[in-house]
Write a protein that holds these residues in place. Structure first.
Motif, PDB file in Angstrom:
ATOM      1  N   LEU A 164       0.814  -1.220   0.000  1.00  0.00           N
ATOM      2  CA  LEU A 164       0.000   0.000   0.000  1.00  0.00           C
ATOM      3  C   LEU A 164       0.847   1.269   0.000  1.00  0.00           C
ATOM      4  O   LEU A 164       0.345   2.342  -0.337  1.00  0.00           O
ATOM      5  CB  LEU A 164      -0.939   0.003   1.212  1.00  0.00           C
ATOM      6  CG  LEU A 164      -2.112  -0.977   1.157  1.00  0.00           C
ATOM      7  CD1 LEU A 164      -2.836  -1.030   2.498  1.00  0.00           C
ATOM      8  CD2 LEU A 164      -3.082  -0.596   0.047  1.00  0.00           C
ATOM      9  N   GLN A 165       2.117   1.152   0.397  1.00  0.00           N
ATOM     10  CA  GLN A 165       3.009   2.312   0.378  1.00  0.00           C
ATOM     11  C   GLN A 165       3.487   2.642  -1.026  1.00  0.00           C
ATOM     12  O   GLN A 165       3.994   3.745  -1.269  1.00  0.00           O
ATOM     13  CB  GLN A 165       4.237   2.046   1.269  1.00  0.00           C
ATOM     14  CG  GLN A 165       3.911   1.758   2.727  1.00  0.00           C
ATOM     15  CD  GLN A 165       3.111   2.861   3.385  1.00  0.00           C
ATOM     16  OE1 GLN A 165       3.449   4.035   3.257  1.00  0.00           O
ATOM     17  NE2 GLN A 165       2.051   2.485   4.088  1.00  0.00           N
ATOM     18  N   VAL A 166       3.315   1.694  -1.944  1.00  0.00           N
ATOM     19  CA  VAL A 166       3.780   1.906  -3.317  1.00  0.00           C
ATOM     20  C   VAL A 166       2.784   2.804  -4.048  1.00  0.00           C
ATOM     21  O   VAL A 166       1.603   2.478  -4.169  1.00  0.00           O
ATOM     22  CB  VAL A 166       3.930   0.566  -4.065  1.00  0.00           C
ATOM     23  CG1 VAL A 166       4.407   0.807  -5.496  1.00  0.00           C
ATOM     24  CG2 VAL A 166       4.912  -0.336  -3.325  1.00  0.00           C
ATOM     25  N   SER A 167       3.261   3.930  -4.528  1.00  0.00           N
ATOM     26  CA  SER A 167       2.402   4.878  -5.246  1.00  0.00           C
ATOM     27  C   SER A 167       2.761   4.993  -6.721  1.00  0.00           C
ATOM     28  O   SER A 167       2.115   5.719  -7.470  1.00  0.00           O
ATOM     29  CB  SER A 167       2.490   6.268  -4.603  1.00  0.00           C
ATOM     30  OG  SER A 167       3.836   6.728  -4.606  1.00  0.00           O
ATOM     31  N   CYS A 168       3.791   4.266  -7.125  1.00  0.00           N
ATOM     32  CA  CYS A 168       4.233   4.350  -8.518  1.00  0.00           C
ATOM     33  C   CYS A 168       4.769   2.997  -8.947  1.00  0.00           C
ATOM     34  O   CYS A 168       5.559   2.377  -8.235  1.00  0.00           O
ATOM     35  CB  CYS A 168       5.296   5.423  -8.664  1.00  0.00           C
ATOM     36  SG  CYS A 168       5.996   5.573 -10.327  1.00  0.00           S
ATOM     37  N   PHE A 169       4.329   2.539 -10.113  1.00  0.00           N
ATOM     38  CA  PHE A 169       4.778   1.261 -10.650  1.00  0.00           C
ATOM     39  C   PHE A 169       5.485   1.480 -11.990  1.00  0.00           C
ATOM     40  O   PHE A 169       5.047   2.294 -12.804  1.00  0.00           O
ATOM     41  CB  PHE A 169       3.602   0.300 -10.845  1.00  0.00           C
ATOM     42  CG  PHE A 169       2.978  -0.168  -9.559  1.00  0.00           C
ATOM     43  CD1 PHE A 169       1.905   0.512  -9.015  1.00  0.00           C
ATOM     44  CD2 PHE A 169       3.477  -1.280  -8.901  1.00  0.00           C
ATOM     45  CE1 PHE A 169       1.321   0.093  -7.834  1.00  0.00           C
ATOM     46  CE2 PHE A 169       2.905  -1.715  -7.715  1.00  0.00           C
ATOM     47  CZ  PHE A 169       1.827  -1.015  -7.178  1.00  0.00           C
ATOM     48  N   LYS A 170       6.561   0.730 -12.211  1.00  0.00           N
ATOM     49  CA  LYS A 170       7.289   0.810 -13.470  1.00  0.00           C
ATOM     50  C   LYS A 170       6.507   0.183 -14.616  1.00  0.00           C
ATOM     51  O   LYS A 170       6.689   0.533 -15.781  1.00  0.00           O
ATOM     52  CB  LYS A 170       8.649   0.109 -13.329  1.00  0.00           C
ATOM     53  CG  LYS A 170       9.607   0.788 -12.379  1.00  0.00           C
ATOM     54  CD  LYS A 170      10.915   0.033 -12.265  1.00  0.00           C
ATOM     55  CE  LYS A 170      10.742  -1.279 -11.511  1.00  0.00           C
ATOM     56  NZ  LYS A 170      12.039  -1.949 -11.239  1.00  0.00           N
ATOM     57  N   ASP A 171       5.650  -0.768 -14.281  1.00  0.00           N
ATOM     58  CA  ASP A 171       4.897  -1.492 -15.308  1.00  0.00           C
ATOM     59  C   ASP A 171       3.653  -2.071 -14.656  1.00  0.00           C
ATOM     60  O   ASP A 171       3.532  -2.104 -13.423  1.00  0.00           O
ATOM     61  CB  ASP A 171       5.765  -2.597 -15.909  1.00  0.00           C
ATOM     62  CG  ASP A 171       5.233  -3.083 -17.245  1.00  0.00           C
ATOM     63  OD1 ASP A 171       4.195  -2.548 -17.699  1.00  0.00           O
ATOM     64  OD2 ASP A 171       5.834  -3.999 -17.831  1.00  0.00           O
ATOM     65  N   VAL A 172       2.701  -2.532 -15.453  1.00  0.00           N
ATOM     66  CA  VAL A 172       1.487  -3.172 -14.931  1.00  0.00           C
ATOM     67  C   VAL A 172       1.457  -4.652 -15.300  1.00  0.00           C
ATOM     68  O   VAL A 172       0.453  -5.323 -15.067  1.00  0.00           O
ATOM     69  CB  VAL A 172       0.219  -2.464 -15.457  1.00  0.00           C
ATOM     70  CG1 VAL A 172       0.113  -1.077 -14.865  1.00  0.00           C
ATOM     71  CG2 VAL A 172       0.194  -2.429 -16.976  1.00  0.00           C
TER      72      VAL A 172
END
Length: 309
Positions: A164-172
């Motif tokens: 939940l702390q992740v606000s940005c992803f390199k890919d989906v």
């Protein structure tokens, strides 16, 4: 690689074992059959333990809980994959992904710790047989299972909080057929320090310590074996823990292969095969190992079959 902000992500894309349309019916039938065998095989173990009064012992109490956990572990990932193959879909929503990850971690941790407790149970039974009834009394066995459930829930929530702390992803694109926590967190484009700390802490607490406990228990058990003079006595003692030792080797062999193989290989398909071994093949084989190597379980299953017919 394009970065995706969490506010713009509605879901992720899971990988399939094959995109060939001609192979989809074969994969659907194969995985559905394996999943049904897993569920019914472990249900038979639970039914046999609850049916036969002489199996109401700590060893079989933990075994029935292990069978229930195996059903839940497979059910947390495999049905979604089967439905996706049937519907030709690879999409999983963000909420579904976190839910699946939490359930996978929860039941995977319970599986791991139940095997450790079962090793301790065999250690007490063989090395301290006169005190076995006192040490492994029913009240303590229930408390141990409740403690395992609490610790497993705690671990799954830790993974959830980190995700939940992740606000940005390199890919989906998740390089697995389910929301594997390691694969999901690898997509994070934010600081990986917290992720690495949690990964190493979980590895030590729920990997190194349980394995050390199992190794120590079997070291003591083997030492006790060597002190038994008669071959018949050695066989009787070994027969009580042979099935558990086989399941331990299968469980840790496939789970270590999952993470070591996926981290060293550049081919996602190899990591997916290792994950399939851990989430489906191992739970499917456990009932066969216990029913074939354990006379009490196999004889009870035969009586159940005769009773039904």
């Amino acid at each position: 690689m394009e970065r995706h902000n969490l506010t713009h992500i509605s879901g992720f894309y899971l990988m399939h074992f094959s995109e060939d349309p001609d192979l989809q019916p074969l994969l659907f039938g194969l995985f559905l059959s394996m999943y049904l065998v897993t569920v019914f095989g472990n249900l038979l173990i639970i039914r046999a333990v609850s049916y036969e009064s002489h199996l109401h012992t700590p060893m079989y109490f933990f075994l029935s809980n292990l069978s229930f956990t195996d059903i839940c572990l497979s059910s947390s990932t495999i049905p979604k994959m089967i439905v996706d193959i049937l519907n030709h879909s690879r999409v999983i929503s963000y909420v579904e992904c976190l839910t699946q990850m939490s359930l996978f971690v929860l039941f995977g941790c319970m599986d791991n710790m139940l095997l450790t407790v079962m090793a301790y149970d065999r250690f007490v039974a063989i090395c301290h047989p006169l005190h076995y009834a006192v040490i492994m009394n029913p009240h303590r066995c229930v408390l141990l299972v409740l403690l395992l459930v609490f610790v497993s829930i705690l671990e799954s929530q830790v993974h959830n909080l980190v995700a939940l702390q992740v606000s940005c992803f390199k890919d989906v694109e998740i390089a697995s057929f389910f929301c594997d926590p390691s694969q999901l967190l690898n997509l994070s484009c934010s600081d990986t320090l917290l992720k690495n700390i949690v990964t190493y802490m979980v590895g030590i607490l729920f990997g190194f310590f349980p394995m050390s406990g199992i190794i120590f228990s079997y070291y003591k058990i083997v030492s006790a074996f060597l002190k038994i003079s008669s071959s018949g006595g050695r066989y009787k003692a070994f027969s009580t823990c042979g099935s558990h030792l086989s399941v331990v080797c299968l469980f840790y062999g496939t789970s270590l292969g999952t993470y070591l193989g996926s981290s060293t290989s550049c081919m996602p398909i190899k990591g997916m095969v290792a994950s399939l071994m851990y989430t489906l093949v191992t739970p499917m084989l456990n009932p066969f190992i216990y029913s074939l190597r354990n006379k009490d379980i196999s004889s009870t299953m035969k009586r159940l079959h005769l009773w039904k017919t």
